[in-house]
Motif scaffolding. Structure first.
Motif, PDB file in Angstrom:
ATOM      1  N   ALA A 299      -2.359   4.328  27.519  1.00  6.54           N
ATOM      2  CA  ALA A 299      -3.401   5.147  28.503  1.00  6.54           C
ATOM      3  C   ALA A 299      -3.999   6.405  28.177  1.00  6.54           C
ATOM      4  O   ALA A 299      -3.816   6.584  27.256  1.00  6.54           O
ATOM      5  CB  ALA A 299      -2.242   5.776  29.391  1.00  6.54           C
ATOM      6  N   LEU A 300      -5.632   6.021  28.612  1.00  6.91           N
ATOM      7  CA  LEU A 300      -6.682   7.535  29.158  1.00  6.91           C
ATOM      8  C   LEU A 300      -7.150   7.925  30.133  1.00  6.91           C
ATOM      9  O   LEU A 300      -8.315   7.801  30.090  1.00  6.91           O
ATOM     10  CB  LEU A 300      -7.017   7.562  27.179  1.00  6.91           C
ATOM     11  CG  LEU A 300      -7.734   8.031  27.119  1.00  6.91           C
ATOM     12  CD1 LEU A 300      -7.555  10.008  26.498  1.00  6.91           C
ATOM     13  CD2 LEU A 300      -8.957   8.058  25.781  1.00  6.91           C
ATOM     14  N   GLU A 301      -6.260   8.213  31.442  1.00  7.64           N
ATOM     15  CA  GLU A 301      -6.737   9.240  32.099  1.00  7.64           C
ATOM     16  C   GLU A 301      -7.788  10.624  32.125  1.00  7.64           C
ATOM     17  O   GLU A 301      -7.676  11.323  31.427  1.00  7.64           O
ATOM     18  CB  GLU A 301      -5.643   8.882  33.066  1.00  7.64           C
ATOM     19  CG  GLU A 301      -5.109   7.293  33.035  1.00  7.64           C
ATOM     20  CD  GLU A 301      -6.378   6.524  33.709  1.00  7.64           C
ATOM     21  OE1 GLU A 301      -6.607   7.064  34.628  1.00  7.64           O
ATOM     22  OE2 GLU A 301      -6.150   5.374  32.961  1.00  7.64           O
ATOM     23  N   LEU A 302      -8.675  10.962  32.718  1.00 13.26           N
ATOM     24  CA  LEU A 302      -9.182  11.545  33.514  1.00 13.26           C
ATOM     25  C   LEU A 302      -9.782  11.870  34.952  1.00 13.26           C
ATOM     26  O   LEU A 302      -9.917  11.343  35.891  1.00 13.26           O
ATOM     27  CB  LEU A 302     -11.114  11.275  32.820  1.00 13.26           C
ATOM     28  CG  LEU A 302     -11.854  13.213  32.963  1.00 13.26           C
ATOM     29  CD1 LEU A 302     -13.361  12.447  31.608  1.00 13.26           C
ATOM     30  CD2 LEU A 302     -11.998  12.709  33.665  1.00 13.26           C
ATOM     31  N   LEU A 303      -8.909  13.067  34.979  1.00 18.25           N
ATOM     32  CA  LEU A 303      -9.075  14.133  36.360  1.00 18.25           C
ATOM     33  C   LEU A 303      -9.917  15.530  36.397  1.00 18.25           C
ATOM     34  O   LEU A 303     -10.082  16.131  34.880  1.00 18.25           O
ATOM     35  CB  LEU A 303      -8.035  14.343  36.687  1.00 18.25           C
ATOM     36  CG  LEU A 303      -6.641  12.928  37.229  1.00 18.25           C
ATOM     37  CD1 LEU A 303      -6.046  12.745  36.383  1.00 18.25           C
ATOM     38  CD2 LEU A 303      -6.052  13.484  38.496  1.00 18.25           C
ATOM     39  N   ASP A 304     -10.588  15.520  36.792  1.00 14.05           N
ATOM     40  CA  ASP A 304     -11.650  16.944  37.468  1.00 14.05           C
ATOM     41  C   ASP A 304     -10.836  17.238  38.356  1.00 14.05           C
ATOM     42  O   ASP A 304     -10.158  17.088  38.771  1.00 14.05           O
ATOM     43  CB  ASP A 304     -12.730  16.271  36.724  1.00 14.05           C
ATOM     44  CG  ASP A 304     -13.284  16.373  38.723  1.00 14.05           C
ATOM     45  OD1 ASP A 304     -12.551  16.263  39.807  1.00 14.05           O
ATOM     46  OD2 ASP A 304     -14.472  15.977  39.147  1.00 14.05           O
ATOM     47  N   LYS A 305     -11.440  19.021  38.514  1.00 12.27           N
ATOM     48  CA  LYS A 305     -10.222  20.375  39.310  1.00 12.27           C
ATOM     49  C   LYS A 305     -10.707  19.588  40.644  1.00 12.27           C
ATOM     50  O   LYS A 305      -9.873  20.185  41.533  1.00 12.27           O
ATOM     51  CB  LYS A 305     -11.359  20.972  38.526  1.00 12.27           C
ATOM     52  CG  LYS A 305     -10.877  22.280  39.526  1.00 12.27           C
ATOM     53  CD  LYS A 305     -10.602  23.577  38.518  1.00 12.27           C
ATOM     54  CE  LYS A 305      -9.836  24.396  39.123  1.00 12.27           C
ATOM     55  NZ  LYS A 305     -10.491  25.929  38.762  1.00 12.27           N
ATOM     56  N   HIS A 306     -11.470  18.749  41.120  1.00 15.44           N
ATOM     57  CA  HIS A 306     -12.081  18.416  42.085  1.00 15.44           C
ATOM     58  C   HIS A 306     -10.497  17.573  43.016  1.00 15.44           C
ATOM     59  O   HIS A 306     -10.034  17.268  43.903  1.00 15.44           O
ATOM     60  CB  HIS A 306     -12.787  17.791  42.548  1.00 15.44           C
ATOM     61  CG  HIS A 306     -14.092  18.345  42.106  1.00 15.44           C
ATOM     62  ND1 HIS A 306     -14.633  19.499  42.750  1.00 15.44           N
ATOM     63  CD2 HIS A 306     -15.879  17.519  41.832  1.00 15.44           C
ATOM     64  CE1 HIS A 306     -15.956  20.165  42.409  1.00 15.44           C
ATOM     65  NE2 HIS A 306     -16.335  19.676  41.864  1.00 15.44           N
TER      66      HIS A 306
END
Lengths: 466, 466
Positions: A253-260
């Motif tokens: 897995a290689l997931e990204l989440l931003d602060k929003h």
């Protein structure tokens, strides 16, 4: 022209059990659209809640005879409007066909009805020592039929592939209501065209899937280890993703989440995630032993070299699971804040930083608010354009940002939809991505297999202006 | 009706470089058939040896205008007659389009022309740290274009999948000579129908593939360990295969060779293999560390429990490689003994012992000589029916055994072709396996994409009596 709704309703009522049929507007309204809040939808003439293949075939036969559109639907968790009702259509819900027919670890396959929920299939397989990998974020709710119709992706696709890689065969109702079997049960097979594969991702435009045979993997896996990275900017996180690809490592897995996203999850579930980072990258390795050591070390090194403000191999499985849970909740958490316009572009891995920079530029250019979640390791980005409910001017600006992002993805060698499907929202993008000759091949195939034009007409490659 | 050959030859000569065109019968004879010795073939009007996509498009445009069949061809290693000439056709050789356009480990893909030889692509990828897995036994000779056209399998498919699992995109010449791009370069993508996948395995009946974008895996793999088992009977070896499947282990190879194969290899290469066993099973594991230990131990235990007369985890890599080399040489070694009628059935793993028993029964019933090689772990069996050259009575008996094996495979829930394709030889089998409605869908798709009927007409789902 479709027959008058009364004609099709009467014909359905004559041949189907009463409890299959919904015709009052309030009941039908719940079935009239999926989760693509921005996509238009019409009013169905009737909703058929089928519980057998025979009922599906009956409904299709009637619709074929009367020239009434058939729109198949699972749990309605789609994000492109693919299951949205057309005026006067028969909305065919497969949600009640939710039986797991067979789980066969020896042959590494399972046979399921289309209404089986993704997580339910995975859990049932694990009980028998087998694993069904495809895991869209909607897995607690979405159905296998819908997953197949859209060729759904998910978190583990970066290593294990998408739904289409796990579909061996299917039963479908096609044409004027014929029931056919496509594909196979054996590990390999090349007898004729891969019509089964053609139906995967066809979004209900070629027929109605009434049973699916999926491939399974062994259920015993090494425990996953999680690498967490905090970043100050989207682009830095994107550089880390490109670096992982360049290092030749395939994470699980290689997931990204931003602060929003983190803030939205915090506001809903009080998980306290948003204080630490502007952007969060979550990498995982499920390779056993020294190979896994190498992978998690490489992930951490790539994160650091791209400018992570903090990174660590998580030693706390609960903490790691909570972070992935936040990933899964990000979409519904953001949906609470207002209508979301959901992007799903997929670009080459090396282009991830540039694409993220262009998404930010689009947000600035059009004065819109964009949150980012991403199956970053696949290059599959989900910018979520958020507007306040009722702000029509903001909606127009959001639509412009949406269009720019689609065009940017194509310009970077990407595709307008990585895993959500075209439905209604990406039809302009599809026509921008595919050449007229290839769109012509779509029409030819569609006309060949659906000469009456009843199966989900106008979706996917239909006129985006319609 | 095709135009007179002279017409098409003159038209080709007017538009293509002289060196592209072969028209004298002796030169053309070498291109008129593949390695399916039993399949009939006609006489082409011309052979076009294309070296560019433009030349392919020119040839197709001319053939479309004149209604002349186009038969595409790679190295001619096919085993079903799929590339065999039709009378008056244009035989389009792609063998000279053999350039590797790009190897991109970062994006995990390579772009190749169709004439690139399978082993050459793998070697070039390994130099850049990437791995192209599909490895048909013909890999030293067969081309990627042919591999894609037949959806070729191979030894490592049991764990890593077949050619179709590695095709991301392609360029093809379709219709009246249009050049189209199907599929994509990104890791994921669902914009429209999977027409790229539809072309994989379509055996040249939908167009001519002029470039292929393949997916790669990381080139660093754990060393493979080999488990060797000797068995007294085919059925006992089959029981071992079924036991491996039941144990939930996915080996990186699980191959079967019987004594006929070993003797043929010995006679050719003096490898001294045939003295030890009636049937040889070769299992491999490429899982690292403890997972690999578990796999090789499980393989050995399954072999023993099924009645292996001897089994061992090989400690000698040279010996293990020699055994796999023998597997690869078995087919050409047997070919030296006389015309081979090659089977390619694929059955559920649990049915492997029963299918092997039925193959033996067919051999006895029809007084034929059948050697067996198999990608046994996939349930993909290759009984090879051997006759003495010129013995027409033996050929008739062989054909009857061939037909019985096809019918037995279908009866056991299998398919008539696991990886070789239908071509000419398996057309009766295809019609026995697929329902008339599904065959009708094939014709509809074919007519939609090839309305002039010029691409390899009559192959795959054509009338088996023609």
């Amino acid at each position: 022209m479709p027959d008058l709704p009364e004609g099709v309703v009467a014909a359905l009522r004559a041949e189907l059990p009463e409890r299959c049929l919904l015709t009052d507007p309030d009941s039908m309204a719940r079935y009239a659209h999926d989760e693509a809040e921005w996509a238009p939808h019409g009013k169905p003439a009737a909703v058929v809640r089928a519980s057998t293949t025979e009922q599906v075939a009956t409904a299709v036969r009637i619709c074929s005879r009367l020239g009434v559109p058939v729109v198949p639907r699972g749990a309605g968790t789609g994000l492109s409007g693919g299951a949205n009702a057309l005026d006067g259509c028969v909305l065919l819900s497969l949600a009640e066909m939710n039986r797991i027919v067979e789980i066969n670890p020896r042959e590494q396959l399972a046979v399921v009805q289309p209404g089986v929920v993704n997580d339910d299939l995975r859990a049932a397989c694990l009980e028998q020592g087998a694993w069904y990998p495809p895991d869209p974020a909607s897995s607690p709710w979405s159905t296998i039929g819908g997953n197949v119709a859209t060729n759904a992706g998910g978190v583990c696709c970066v290593k294990y592939g998408v739904t289409r890689d796990y579909v061996l065969g299917m039963e479908a109702v096609v044409g004027d209501g014929e029931v056919v079997r496509l594909g196979r049960r054996t590990a390999k097979g090349v007898a004729g065209y891969d019509l089964c594969g053609l139906f995967v991702g066809s979004e209900g435009t070629l027929g109605v899937i009434t049973e699916v045979t999926v491939r399974l993997l062994p259920g015993v896996r090494a425990p996953e280890r999680t690498v967490v990275g905090y970043f100050d900017t989207l682009v830095a996180a994107g550089e880390a993703v490109a670096a992982v690809a360049a290092a030749g490592v395939v994470p699980s897995a290689l997931e990204l989440l931003d602060k929003h996203c983190l803030e939205a999850v915090d506001a809903w579930k009080q998980m306290g995630l948003s204080a630490e980072a502007e952007v969060l990258l979550l990498g995982r390795s499920d390779s056993p032993g020294a190979a896994g050591d190498h992978e998690v070390e490489t992930l951490a090194r790539c994160f650091d070299q791209a400018g992570a403000t903090w990174s660590a191999v998580s030693t706390d499985q609960h903490e790691a699971d909570a972070l992935f849970q936040a990933r899964r909740l990000a979409y519904p958490a953001l949906e609470r804040l207002g209508p979301l316009l959901t992007e799903d572009v997929c670009v080459p891995r090396a282009a991830v930083p540039e694409m993220l920079a262009r998404i930010e530029a689009s947000a600035r250019r059009h004065d819109t608010h964009i949150a980012n979640i991403a199956h970053a390791g696949d290059g599959n980005l989900h910018p979520l354009i958020i507007t306040a409910a009722g702000d029509e001017e903001a909606k127009l600006r959001a639509q412009r940002a949406f269009d720019d992002i689609v065009d940017d993805a194509i310009a970077l060698g990407g595709t307008v939809t990585g895993e959500h499907g075209v439905g209604l929202l990406k039809r302009r993008g599809l026509h921008a991505e595919l050449s007229p000759a290839v769109v012509g091949m779509h029409h030819a195939v569609k006309n060949a297999l659906d000469p009456r034009g009843i199966f989900n007409p106008g979706k996917v490659f239909g006129d985006p202006g319609s």
